[in-house]
Design an enzyme around this catalytic site. Structure first.
Site, PDB file in Angstrom:
ATOM      1  N   ASP A  67       1.583   6.817   0.757  1.00  0.00           N
ATOM      2  CA  ASP A  67       1.101   5.993   1.756  1.00  0.00           C
ATOM      3  C   ASP A  67       1.529   4.439   2.297  1.00  0.00           C
ATOM      4  OD1 ASP A  67      -1.941   7.374  -0.185  1.00  0.00           O
ATOM      5  OD2 ASP A  67       0.336   5.186  -0.102  1.00  0.00           O
ATOM      6  N   ASP A  69       0.215   0.672   1.785  1.00  0.00           N
ATOM      7  CA  ASP A  69      -0.415  -0.381   1.505  1.00  0.00           C
ATOM      8  C   ASP A  69      -0.053  -1.513   1.480  1.00  0.00           C
ATOM      9  OD1 ASP A  69      -1.650   1.767   0.719  1.00  0.00           O
ATOM     10  OD2 ASP A  69      -1.810   1.562  -1.107  1.00  0.00           O
ATOM     11  N   ASP A 146      -0.988  -1.988 -12.581  1.00  0.00           N
ATOM     12  CA  ASP A 146      -0.530  -1.354 -13.994  1.00  0.00           C
ATOM     13  C   ASP A 146       1.081  -1.215 -14.506  1.00  0.00           C
ATOM     14  OD1 ASP A 146       0.271   0.341 -12.355  1.00  0.00           O
ATOM     15  OD2 ASP A 146      -1.174   2.010 -12.292  1.00  0.00           O
TER      16      ASP A 146
END
Ligand code: ATP
Ligand code: MG
Length: 449
Positions: A67, A69, A146
């Site tokens: 995907d 983003d 992260d």
């Protein structure tokens, strides 16, 4: 539960760097046309528009992102105004979904984790993030992510890659490194420990020492994470084609006893290593199926992952003198129930998982009616595949496997005739006993493996 606002972690150093188009390998032809549409439209609207996160990372290492983003300085309302096919989701932190048939491009406004005094960011006493909903700059958006490899931005305005935390070098060196102080970041969100394992396995990256070292000691924090989220994360870890690598890393970094406590105990007490061998084979075949685009099911996966625990419970119950069929049922229920405390397996998966286990004891049956009944059982195929896996733990299933393989490939009448002939032989007292073998009571469902 009391919530308190804690002082923000020590500032994270930001070194902005832009890698121009001719110095990196990301090409527009590898980006989903719909994601490009969104990026261009935002830019035409006067906003900053970037591809971000896993997609940029995967493209840099030559992978195919699943995907795409997008991050922008436009607010969700401004995004919505640009697209007819856009809906806003989320209450606290609103995200825009731009929908193209089955593909959804997620557009997020840059956000910050900094406490701006508005009370919009609160931290739990243990340091866990509860809310996370302040808009911010691209730099702030980068440092709340992260790993450095996940904080790269591909800018549609000049096709450069923007790096604020040294992620570009880390991707080149194939290193996974947490942004900021690792212990603080794990305390904010313990699931990051699992993400480290999963991404290292998926990308074949090494986990940088400072990022890996705190994991064993902090592993118990995962018990505070929502079991439903751990289930989702487990599926990503084990059903994306890198199950064996993930499992081995979970073991290495001391996370298995927290994620699958009953299985970890059973593996530790199985001195022959047979149960682990079978589990790894199960994961290997799952990886193979993913690689071949064949379907994989969470029920079968968890049947594999929790089988050691099931065998252990089953043996204990039988040692207490519980009858085989009853022991199987109780062991299956007990393991399922225990597992809910950490990884919450929804019932639509735990029921078929139990069926796969309970059907195992029926493969030794040869009576005509029972053979046909088992063959037409909706879970027959999964249960038979599982029986084949058990071969890796113990050779004693070879005869059953051969029989059921045969029976599946023959037309129904031939199976019937064959079973009838066997029955006649048996009635005449000439049939070798082993054909009508019954399981030894201590071995219902294969507990001795
Ligand atoms: P995958 O390839 O499996 O999708 P991903 O890195 O894209 O991996 P996502 O869960 O899709 O993972 O998350 C998208 C991005 O959001 C990440 O790349 C990262 O920048 C950020 N992110 C996700 N989870 C966290 C987290 N727990 N803490 C901080 N940032 C996160
Ligand atoms: Mg992703």
């Amino acid at each position: 539960m009391s919530t308190i606002t804690v002082s923000p972690p020590p500032a994270i150093a930001v070194h902005a760097r832009s890698i121009p188009r001719d110095a990196h390998p990301i090409s527009r032809k590898d980006i989903s046309p719909n994601a490009l549409r969104v990026l261009y439209r935002l830019r035409e609207g006067g906003f900053g528009a970037f591809l971000v996160g896993g997609a940029v990372r995967d493209l840099l290492v030559g992978g195919h992102p699943k995907d795409f983003d997008v991050a922008t300085d436009a607010t969700p309302e401004q995004v919505k105004a640009l697209f007819r096919n856009c809906r806003l989701i989320g209450r606290r932190f609103r995200l825009a979904h731009v929908v193209y048939g089955r593909e959804i491009i997620e557009v997020a406004t840059f956000r910050s984790n900094a406490d701006d005094g508005s009370g919009d960011r609160e931290t739990h006493e243990g340091g866990r993030l509860l809310r996370d909903n302040v808009y911010g700059t691209i730099e702030e958006d980068a440092i709340r992510r992260d790993f450095t490899a996940n904080a790269l931005y591909y800018a549609i305005e000049d096709f450069s890659v923007r790096d604020f935390v040294g992620g570009y070098e880390d991707v080149e060196a194939r290193v996974l490194r947490l942004i900021g102080d690792p212990e603080t970041r794990y305390r904010e969100d313990p699931v990051r420990m699992l993400r480290a394992i999963r991404l290292a396995a998926k990308l074949d990256f090494t986990i940088e020492a400072g990022t890996a070292d705190p994991i064993p000691a902090l592993a118990p924090l995962l018990r505070e994470s929502a079991p439903a989220r751990l289930f989702e994360e487990s599926l990503k870890m084990f059903l994306s084609g890198h199950a064996v690598a993930s499992f081995e890393r979970l073991e290495k970094h001391g996370l298995l006893p927290v994620l699958l406590p009953e299985t970890a105990k059973a593996l530790a007490s199985n001195r022959s290593g047979a149960l682990r061998r079978m589990l790894i084979e199960g994961l290997r075949s799952t990886d193979l199926r993913v690689a071949n685009d064949e379907p994989v099911s969470p029920a079968f996966l968890f049947a594999v992952l929790l089988w050691p625990a099931y065998c252990r419970d089953l043996m204990q119950l039988q040692a207490q003198g519980v009858h085989a069929a009853e022991a199987q049922r109780r062991a299956a229920d007990r393991v399922t129930l225990h597992q809910l405390n950490t990884v919450a397996l929804p019932r639509r998966f735990s029921l078929p998982m139990q069926e796969i286990w309970l059907l195992q004891s029926r493969f030794s049956q040869r009576q005509r009616k029972r053979v046909f009944r088992l063959l037409s059982h909706p879970r027959f195929r999964a249960a038979f595949d599982f029986l084949q896996l058990r071969q890796f733990a113990s050779p004693e299933h070879a005869e059953d496997i051969a029989f059921w393989k045969d029976v599946q490939t023959q037309p129904g009448e031939m199976v019937a005739a064959q079973l009838e002939a066997q029955a006649i032989e048996a009635a005449e007292g000439e049939a070798p006993r082993r054909r009508r073998r019954r399981r030894r009571p201590t071995n219902g469902g294969g507990a001795t493996e």
